[in-house]
Design a protein around this motif. Structure first.
Motif, short mmCIF file in Angstrom:
data_model
loop_
_atom_site.label_atom_id
_atom_site.label_comp_id
_atom_site.label_asym_id
_atom_site.label_seq_id
_atom_site.Cartn_x
_atom_site.Cartn_y
_atom_site.Cartn_z
N TYR A 75 12.68 19.11 -33.80
CA TYR A 75 13.87 20.26 -33.99
C TYR A 75 14.99 19.32 -34.76
O TYR A 75 15.47 20.08 -35.70
N LEU A 76 15.43 18.32 -34.32
CA LEU A 76 16.52 17.26 -34.90
C LEU A 76 16.34 17.08 -36.35
O LEU A 76 16.81 17.30 -37.21
N LEU A 77 14.98 16.45 -36.49
CA LEU A 77 14.41 16.31 -38.10
C LEU A 77 14.32 17.35 -38.90
O LEU A 77 14.66 17.35 -40.09
N SER A 78 13.82 18.57 -38.30
CA SER A 78 13.86 19.67 -39.08
C SER A 78 15.16 20.33 -39.45
O SER A 78 15.35 20.59 -40.44
N ILE A 79 15.99 20.25 -38.41
CA ILE A 79 17.45 20.93 -38.74
C ILE A 79 18.02 19.94 -39.75
O ILE A 79 18.65 20.59 -40.88
N ILE A 80 17.88 18.64 -39.70
CA ILE A 80 18.43 17.87 -40.65
C ILE A 80 17.99 18.11 -42.12
O ILE A 80 18.55 18.14 -43.35
N ALA A 81 16.49 18.17 -42.09
CA ALA A 81 15.75 18.26 -43.28
C ALA A 81 16.15 19.76 -44.05
O ALA A 81 15.98 20.01 -45.21
N ILE A 82 16.70 20.65 -43.10
CA ILE A 82 16.97 22.11 -43.96
C ILE A 82 18.51 22.04 -44.14
O ILE A 82 18.77 22.47 -45.22
N VAL A 83 19.36 21.34 -43.48
CA VAL A 83 20.83 21.56 -43.77
C VAL A 83 21.17 20.64 -44.91
O VAL A 83 22.15 20.98 -45.83
N LEU A 84 20.71 19.34 -44.96
CA LEU A 84 21.09 18.47 -46.10
C LEU A 84 20.80 18.96 -47.44
O LEU A 84 21.64 18.90 -48.45
N ALA A 112 14.95 13.25 -47.80
CA ALA A 112 13.64 12.36 -48.15
C ALA A 112 13.10 11.70 -46.78
O ALA A 112 11.82 11.83 -46.58
N ILE A 113 14.04 10.76 -46.27
CA ILE A 113 13.62 10.09 -45.10
C ILE A 113 13.22 10.98 -43.82
O ILE A 113 12.06 10.82 -43.16
N CYS A 114 14.00 12.01 -43.55
CA CYS A 114 13.69 13.03 -42.32
C CYS A 114 12.38 13.63 -42.81
O CYS A 114 11.47 13.72 -41.86
N THR A 115 12.06 14.10 -43.98
CA THR A 115 10.69 14.82 -44.22
C THR A 115 9.33 13.70 -44.01
O THR A 115 8.70 14.21 -43.63
N SER A 116 9.73 12.62 -44.38
CA SER A 116 8.77 11.46 -44.27
C SER A 116 8.54 11.23 -43.04
O SER A 116 7.28 10.93 -42.49
N LEU A 117 9.67 11.15 -42.14
CA LEU A 117 9.18 10.96 -40.86
C LEU A 117 8.90 11.91 -40.01
O LEU A 117 7.83 11.63 -39.20
N LEU A 118 8.95 13.04 -40.37
CA LEU A 118 8.22 14.32 -39.92
C LEU A 118 6.71 14.11 -40.06
O LEU A 118 5.75 14.50 -39.13
N THR A 119 6.12 13.83 -41.21
CA THR A 119 5.04 13.43 -41.85
C THR A 119 4.23 12.19 -41.11
O THR A 119 3.19 12.47 -40.54
#
Length: 231
Positions: A75-84, A112-119
């Motif tokens: 949820y944390l990484l997804s929210i960051i990847a949506i808000v930024l 880009a970092i958050c999206t990569s971390l999710l993957t």
């Protein structure tokens, strides 16, 4: 004194890990209130075997806690990847300013970092996987308590006739011992399947393997060209 007691508790061996410790672990979280009531009926544990008791409770606790951590990270990484990206879109209207340009670049990099971390960490898949395993263990406990499925009298009697010595009597004590052994085998099987899923989930992707093979072929080609030049 408090620090010494905490250290002593953390360094307890499995033999020193008592039933009281198990009860305390279950009471720490509200998520385990139902499990506590199921495992400890009127203060008495339903499992006779100490290993079964510890193995089941500690495993369920681990899967629950691991699922929680993965859920929070997802949820944390997804929210960051949506808000930024939204913030980048808004700030793009003021790109004439140098500092705004710099800030937009930083936000884009963080996205880009958050999206990569999710993957990379696959936290959503692990969250679902750990949660599913924990619920499967809960279901197995429900079947054990209700004496249904593989824990019914007919199923236990069939196993007893097939695997046990005919000289033994299928009394209540023998039935309960067999029932608990089957329960332990079933939960170990569930956890083994989860482990296999975890290994498959964390295997290198085909893309990565393809890249590595391309690098190897490129290296071999360069080596061959150098040898030809030398000859």
């Amino acid at each position: 004194m408090k620090d010494d007691s905490k250290k002593a508790k953390k360094t307890k061996t499995p033999k020193e890990y008592t039933e009281e410790d198990l009860q305390n672990d279950l009471e720490k979280s509200s998520d385990f209130r139902k499990l506590y009531d199921m495992v400890f009926e009127n203060g008495n544990c339903i499992f006779k075997n100490e290993y079964t008791r510890k193995r089941f409770i500690q495993s369920v606790n681990w899967y629950h806690q691991s699922a929680k951590k993965c859920k929070k990270m997802f949820y944390l990484l997804s929210i960051i990847a949506i808000v930024l990206p939204t913030a980048v879109t808004v700030l793009s209207a003021f790109t004439e300013n140098f500092w705004v340009k710099l800030f937009v670049s930083i936000l884009s990099a963080l996205t880009a970092i958050c999206t990569s971390l999710l993957t990379l960490f696959k936290v959503q898949h692990k969250w679902i996987q750990f949660r599913t395993t924990a619920e499967t263990l809960h279901t197995e406990l429900s079947l054990f308590i209700s004496c249904t499925g593989d824990y019914s009298y007919a199923a236990l009697k069939k196993v007893f006739d097939e695997e046990c010595d005919a000289s033994n009597t299928f009394d209540n004590e023998m039935m309960y011992d067999l029932k608990e052994k089957i329960f332990l085998v079933r939960i170990e099987r569930v956890m083994a399947e989860e482990k296999d899923q975890w290994i498959n989930l964390n295997k290198p992707s085909n893309t990565t393997s393809g890249i590595e093979s391309m690098r190897t072929e490129s290296y071999q080609t360069r080596s061959e060209n150098e040898e030809n030049r030398q000859s």
